[in-house]
Motif scaffolding. Structure first.
Motif, PDB file in Angstrom:
ATOM      1  N   ALA A 102      22.715  63.568 103.695  1.00 45.14           N
ATOM      2  CA  ALA A 102      22.607  62.268 104.372  1.00 45.14           C
ATOM      3  C   ALA A 102      23.106  61.155 103.456  1.00 45.14           C
ATOM      4  N   THR A 103      22.778  61.231 102.192  1.00 48.28           N
ATOM      5  CA  THR A 103      23.209  60.206 101.242  1.00 48.28           C
ATOM      6  C   THR A 103      24.733  60.217 101.095  1.00 48.28           C
ATOM      7  N   ARG A 104      25.305  61.400 100.987  1.00 45.73           N
ATOM      8  CA  ARG A 104      26.773  61.508 100.898  1.00 45.73           C
ATOM      9  C   ARG A 104      27.424  60.909 102.143  1.00 45.73           C
ATOM     10  N   LYS A 105      26.853  61.207 103.291  1.00 48.04           N
ATOM     11  CA  LYS A 105      27.392  60.678 104.548  1.00 48.04           C
ATOM     12  C   LYS A 105      27.314  59.151 104.550  1.00 48.04           C
ATOM     13  N   GLU A 106      26.191  58.634 104.092  1.00 49.33           N
ATOM     14  CA  GLU A 106      26.023  57.178 104.037  1.00 49.33           C
ATOM     15  C   GLU A 106      27.047  56.541 103.096  1.00 49.33           C
ATOM     16  N   TRP A 107      27.299  57.200 101.949  1.00 50.76           N
ATOM     17  CA  TRP A 107      28.295  56.662 101.010  1.00 50.76           C
ATOM     18  C   TRP A 107      29.687  56.648 101.637  1.00 50.76           C
ATOM     19  N   LYS A 108      30.027  57.714 102.344  1.00 50.85           N
ATOM     20  CA  LYS A 108      31.343  57.782 102.996  1.00 50.85           C
ATOM     21  C   LYS A 108      31.472  56.702 104.063  1.00 50.85           C
ATOM     22  N   GLU A 109      30.408  56.500 104.833  1.00 56.39           N
ATOM     23  CA  GLU A 109      30.427  55.450 105.851  1.00 56.39           C
ATOM     24  C   GLU A 109      30.594  54.075 105.207  1.00 56.39           C
TER      25      GLU A 109
END
Length: 122
Positions: A4-11
């Motif tokens: 989830a954190t990786r996804k948030e960073w990409k977003e």
């Protein structure tokens, strides 16, 4: 680091790239992230390669826009030129012209001929 954190960073990266008008970063982010992970690349290398892609895209767009803004009526390419139809001195100078050294040197090229030269197709 959770998924989830990786996804948030990409977003966040996508949003920042929109705000900063960096379309190549948006376009190539996922590809470069995967490649960097596979090669275990350092952050600096990853970032430098991604920024290089953005610079390359901007240079290409700039070149395209300069040609478009010049509003040339016809595009002529050296590859389409019939060398045998040129005078002997022009054939020799064409070899120099093809190197494009005049561009690196900041020099101009003037192509001139008799009135009507090049205005018809054989």
């Amino acid at each position: 680091m959770s998924a989830a954190t990786r996804k948030e960073w990409k977003e966040a990266i996508i949003e920042y790239s929109k705000e900063l008008k960096l379309p190549a970063i948006r376009k190539y982010l996922e590809e470069y992230v995967q490649e960097a992970c596979q090669r275990d690349a350092c952050y600096e290398e990853f970032l430098a390669q991604l920024l290089q892609k953005e610079c390359d895209a901007r240079r290409e767009a700039s070149r395209y826009n300069r040609i478009r803004l010049a509003q040339f009526t016809h595009k002529k390419y050296l590859e389409d030129l019939s060398i045998k139809d040129l005078p002997e001195d022009a054939q020799k100078k064409l070899k120099i012209l093809k190197t494009l050294d005049f561009l690196r040197e900041g020099r101009n090229v003037i192509l001139a001929g008799s009135p009507g030269t090049g205005n018809y197709a054989k």
